[in-house]
Scaffold this motif. Structure first.
Motif, PDB file in Angstrom:
ATOM      1  N   ALA A 205       0.855  -1.178   0.000  1.00  0.00           N
ATOM      2  CA  ALA A 205       0.000   0.000   0.000  1.00  0.00           C
ATOM      3  C   ALA A 205       0.896   1.234   0.000  1.00  0.00           C
ATOM      4  CB  ALA A 205      -0.900   0.005   1.234  1.00  0.00           C
ATOM      5  N   ILE A 206       0.406   2.297  -0.611  1.00  0.00           N
ATOM      6  CA  ILE A 206       1.169   3.537  -0.681  1.00  0.00           C
ATOM      7  C   ILE A 206       0.421   4.635   0.053  1.00  0.00           C
ATOM      8  CG2 ILE A 206       2.172   5.289  -2.182  1.00  0.00           C
ATOM      9  CD1 ILE A 206       3.573   2.606  -2.395  1.00  0.00           C
ATOM     10  N   GLY A 207       1.141   5.296   0.935  1.00  0.00           N
ATOM     11  CA  GLY A 207       0.559   6.398   1.686  1.00  0.00           C
ATOM     12  C   GLY A 207       1.229   7.712   1.347  1.00  0.00           C
ATOM     13  N   TRP A 208       0.466   8.776   1.524  1.00  0.00           N
ATOM     14  CA  TRP A 208       1.007  10.135   1.417  1.00  0.00           C
ATOM     15  C   TRP A 208       0.965  10.762   2.802  1.00  0.00           C
ATOM     16  CZ3 TRP A 208       3.467  12.563  -2.490  1.00  0.00           C
ATOM     17  CH2 TRP A 208       3.349  12.037  -3.777  1.00  0.00           C
ATOM     18  N   PHE A 209       2.069  11.366   3.174  1.00  0.00           N
ATOM     19  CA  PHE A 209       2.199  12.065   4.444  1.00  0.00           C
ATOM     20  C   PHE A 209       2.644  13.503   4.164  1.00  0.00           C
ATOM     21  CE2 PHE A 209       1.981   8.552   7.511  1.00  0.00           C
ATOM     22  CZ  PHE A 209       2.058   7.480   6.645  1.00  0.00           C
ATOM     23  N   ARG A 210       2.449  14.355   5.148  1.00  0.00           N
ATOM     24  CA  ARG A 210       2.952  15.723   5.014  1.00  0.00           C
ATOM     25  C   ARG A 210       3.471  16.210   6.365  1.00  0.00           C
ATOM     26  NH1 ARG A 210      -2.852  18.767   3.960  1.00  0.00           N
ATOM     27  NH2 ARG A 210      -3.601  18.739   6.124  1.00  0.00           N
TER      28      ARG A 210
END
Length: 123
Positions: free
Chosen positions: A33-38
């Motif tokens: 799974a691919i996540g985006w964080f900031r």
């Protein structure tokens, strides 16, 4: 060699849009799974969105629901984050990361990280 490379960041006015891309290589995207964080200045890194490998399920932080859309292209091993109606609170360095199998919006468990791309929302 495992690599995740973000692109597409920049300066945009409030209400504008940006499209971030995460190019992946060196591992099987169909197993992660691919996540985006900031991470905003002076704040901890937070999860923004994630897309599952199992059934393509997507997950979003409450404050971005209805504005951000995550998608994946298995042919190009790329995950994109379409960001619309951007607000100053969306400013930060955006990272993509890979976690085995199941999505999470917490950092724990993510195996691989990109270097990040800067998003600045300002008039």
């Amino acid at each position: 060699q495992v690599q995740l490379a973000e692109s597409g960041g920049g300066l945009v006015q409030p209400g504008g849009s940006l499209r971030l891309s995460c190019a992946t290589s060196g591992f099987r995207l169909d197993q992660y799974a691919i996540g985006w964080f900031r991470q905003a200045p002076g704040k901890e890194r937070e999860g923004v969105s994630c897309i599952s490998t199992l059934n393509g399920s997507t997950y979003y932080k409450d404050t971005v629901k209805g504005r951000f859309t995550i998608s994946r292209d298995s042919a190009t091993n790329t995950v994109t984050l379409q960001m619309n109606s951007l607000q100053p609170g969306d400013t930060g360095v955006y990272y993509c990361a890979a976690i085995l199998w199941a999505c999470a919006l917490a950092e724990a468990g993510y195996d691989y990280w990109g270097q990040g791309t800067q998003v600045t929302v300002s008039s």
